[in-house]
Design an enzyme around this catalytic site. Structure first.
Site, PDB file in Angstrom:
ATOM      1  N   LEU A 474      19.394 -32.711 -55.683  1.00 18.88           N
ATOM      2  CA  LEU A 474      19.823 -31.767 -54.639  1.00 18.88           C
ATOM      3  C   LEU A 474      19.504 -30.331 -55.013  1.00 18.88           C
ATOM      4  CD1 LEU A 474      23.233 -33.490 -53.830  1.00 18.88           C
ATOM      5  CD2 LEU A 474      21.109 -33.669 -52.517  1.00 18.88           C
ATOM      6  N   HIS A 475      18.277 -30.107 -55.484  1.00 23.60           N
ATOM      7  CA  HIS A 475      17.839 -28.770 -55.878  1.00 23.60           C
ATOM      8  C   HIS A 475      16.549 -28.363 -55.159  1.00 23.60           C
ATOM      9  CE1 HIS A 475      19.891 -29.828 -59.984  1.00 23.60           C
ATOM     10  NE2 HIS A 475      20.775 -29.551 -59.031  1.00 23.60           N
TER      11      HIS A 475
END
Length: 569
Positions: A474-475
């Site tokens: 989730l980056h």
């Protein structure tokens, strides 16, 4: 109430991490009217799924909190679609993330500053802004690397569970080091992590920045306000239209700032005619500025969980028992303590996968529990796991709108595992992690590997497992990157944060990062927004701070590390 014909000095599209910082800092100028438009709902004080740290798994996949994005079929992941949670709430993804605070390695910012025109984004220029935003309870008052008076209150992970200490010791036995602070002099090594948890509650960007500023008369925050269009006169943005409660509202703006994040910002730019001209024409959109880098250069971190059965009853596995959850929840509600008051990502580390690498390219998050991000637990009484993945994949993806409809989600592809270098680092990552987890320090607890399991051994078997089980960390970042005008793929001027070719349209969020950093990206986004706020306000930037930091091959390999006695059974 409609804001039609109302004018603002700054309209910030997106009330997430960067938008929260900007809403606060830009409204410090009392003569400036600031409007923050957030498409999601408010981050209510009473909302347990946001405020309770251990509830972090619940918002993901829930339409009330999450935009629920997904990639297209990833061609190098067996055609899988990879789910991507993005915060649909005030505070953005800082209201639903894992609350891990990591700056990245100082060398990340030296890399940012290499192109001509990017010199003011080196570590010396970024460090003062990291310090400005931090209040680091785990650092000594005289620590020159850390901030002590900022709005983001950081808790140092206690890591008191014996599994953490054994994991740190195992890292030392495997030939690595223990570091007192991965955000300090030495990132390389294993140790406790800082978390954005304060007094048992999530410390989101909105809680730290936006809510304290809402009492200002010159700051307006609108939630459930979905921006459908940016208005232009030539190369100048003049206002926006947004939809709220089924009604369209149009407002005027002296400046428009895109802070929608790595997905929404390039989407809005393309819808506005800013992007690759031929692609825009194919979607029936008249090109305004030809910037082929919009939606390109897309980066993300992929990760897997290596899970083990735990022989001793010391893990947090029993806390996942549905019968115990009411007690854990009530304890948190009344005391802000207990298992629910931590994100449980209290420690981990950063190492180099081989001796040819100059600085860490692998990140580890250790958890004294065996559970997936979606809450699916391993079928064991007790377990533990390490999250691992390469930090500098050279695979690049893209984001492209599918139509002129602003409500239609874009086409997203990250091209995970698309290069030989990427695959090589993934094999190294799994072998390094397994080596650490097999050290003597883990023997009292090591009940055997659950996932991927002992049958996965060869390079190709490892890669097949990553293709099947790999998840986004989730980056997402870099989809509208900063860079000089001489770079044909650059979108944002690093000196002004303005979109190249536009007069008063700026981008301030993760999409503007030129390269992803080594670690979770929330802290770099906050820093970028703090620095951008001074640029936008025309303030003198904070003085750069040239401080030495650990570099492999330059410093003694033990410098800045903590001495750890060898494990004795």
């Amino acid at each position: 109430m409609s804001n039609k014909n109302k004018s603002y000095d700054y309209v910030i599209i997106g009330g997430g991490s960067a938008g929260s910082v900007l809403g606060n800092r830009l409204s410090e100028d009392k003569d400036k009217e600031v409007l923050v438009l957030e498409a999601g709902r408010s981050d209510y004080f009473w909302d347990l799924f946001i405020q309770m740290p251990a509830a972090l798994m619940f918002p993901s996949g829930n339409k009330f909190y999450d935009w629920i994005y997904s990639t297209d079929e990833e061609p190098h992941m067996g055609g899988r679609k990879v789910a991507h949670a993005r915060g649909k709430v005030l505070g953005g993804s800082s209201s639903i993330n894992g609350m891990i605070y990591q700056r990245g390695n100082p060398m990340d910012y030296e890399g940012w500053a290499e192109p001509e025109g990017m010199e003011t984004w080196d570590f010396a220029h970024c460090l003062p802004y990291f310090k400005k935003l931090e209040k680091t309870y785990g650092a000594a008052p005289y620590d020159k690397f850390r901030g002590h008076d900022g709005p983001i209150k950081l808790k140092r992970g206690p890591a008191t569970n014996p599994l953490f200490q054994s994991f740190f010791d195992a890292g030392v036995e495997a030939g690595y080091h223990k570091t007192p602070d991965v955000n300090g002099f030495r990132q390389e090594g294993f140790g406790p992590f800082d978390s954005q948890v304060h007094r048992g509650r999530r410390m989101s960007a909105s809680r730290a920045y936006l809510h304290p500023a809402m009492k200002r008369k010159n700051l307006t925050v609108e939630t459930r306000a979905f921006v459908t269009e940016i208005h232009y006169e030539g190369r100048r943005a003049t206002g926006v239209t947004y939809k709220k409660n089924g009604k369209l509202h149009t407002i005027d703006a002296n400046e428009v700032i895109l802070s929608g994040g790595a997905f929404n910002t390039p989407q809005l730019l393309q819808l506005s005619g800013i992007g690759d001209s031929e692609f825009l024409k194919s979607k029936g959109i008249e090109p305004r500025v030809h910037l082929p880098g919009v939606g390109e250069n897309f980066e993300d971190h992929l990760e897997v969980y290596i899970q083990h059965k735990c022989k001793e009853p010391v893990s947090l596995q029993p806390s996942l028992d549905i019968k115990r959850m009411p007690f854990i929840g009530l304890q948190w509600i009344f005391t802000r303590t207990g298992a629910a008051a931590s994100n449980h990502f209290e420690g981990g580390g950063f190492v180099r996968s081989n001796n040819e690498v100059d600085y860490p390219n692998l990140m580890f998050h250790f958890l004294p529990i065996a559970v997936r991000y979606d809450g699916q637990k391993a079928a064991v009484a007790h377990g533990y796991q390490v999250h691992v993945g390469p930090m500098y994949s050279n695979s690049r993806g893209s984001l492209k709108i599918k139509s002129k409809d602003p409500f239609e989600k874009p086409s997203i592809r990250f091209n995970y595992l698309s290069t030989e270098e990427d695959k090589k680092e993934w094999v190294e990552a799994i072998r390094v992690a397994r080596n650490i987890l097999s050290q003597k320090a883990m023997d009292p607890f090591n009940g055997g590997e659950i996932s991927p399991g002992p049958e996965v051994q060869t390079d190709e078997e490892i890669l097949d497992w990553v293709r099947r089980d790999g998840e986004t960390a989730l980056h997402p970042s870099c989809s509208a990157k900063m860079g000089p005008a001489s770079d044909p793929m650059a979108v944002v001027d690093p000196l002004t944060m303005k979109v190249h070719g536009m007069e008063n349209l700026r981008v301030v969020d993760a999409s503007a990062m030129p390269r992803t950093t080594n670690g979770n990206i929330h802290a770099p986004v906050l820093m970028l927004a703090e620095k951008a706020a001074d640029i936008i306000r025309g303030r003198k930037p904070l003085e750069p701070q040239y401080i030495d930091y650990y570099k492999h091959g330059v410093h003694d390999e033990n410098e800045g590390a903590i001495e750890v006695k060898p494990y004795a059974k």
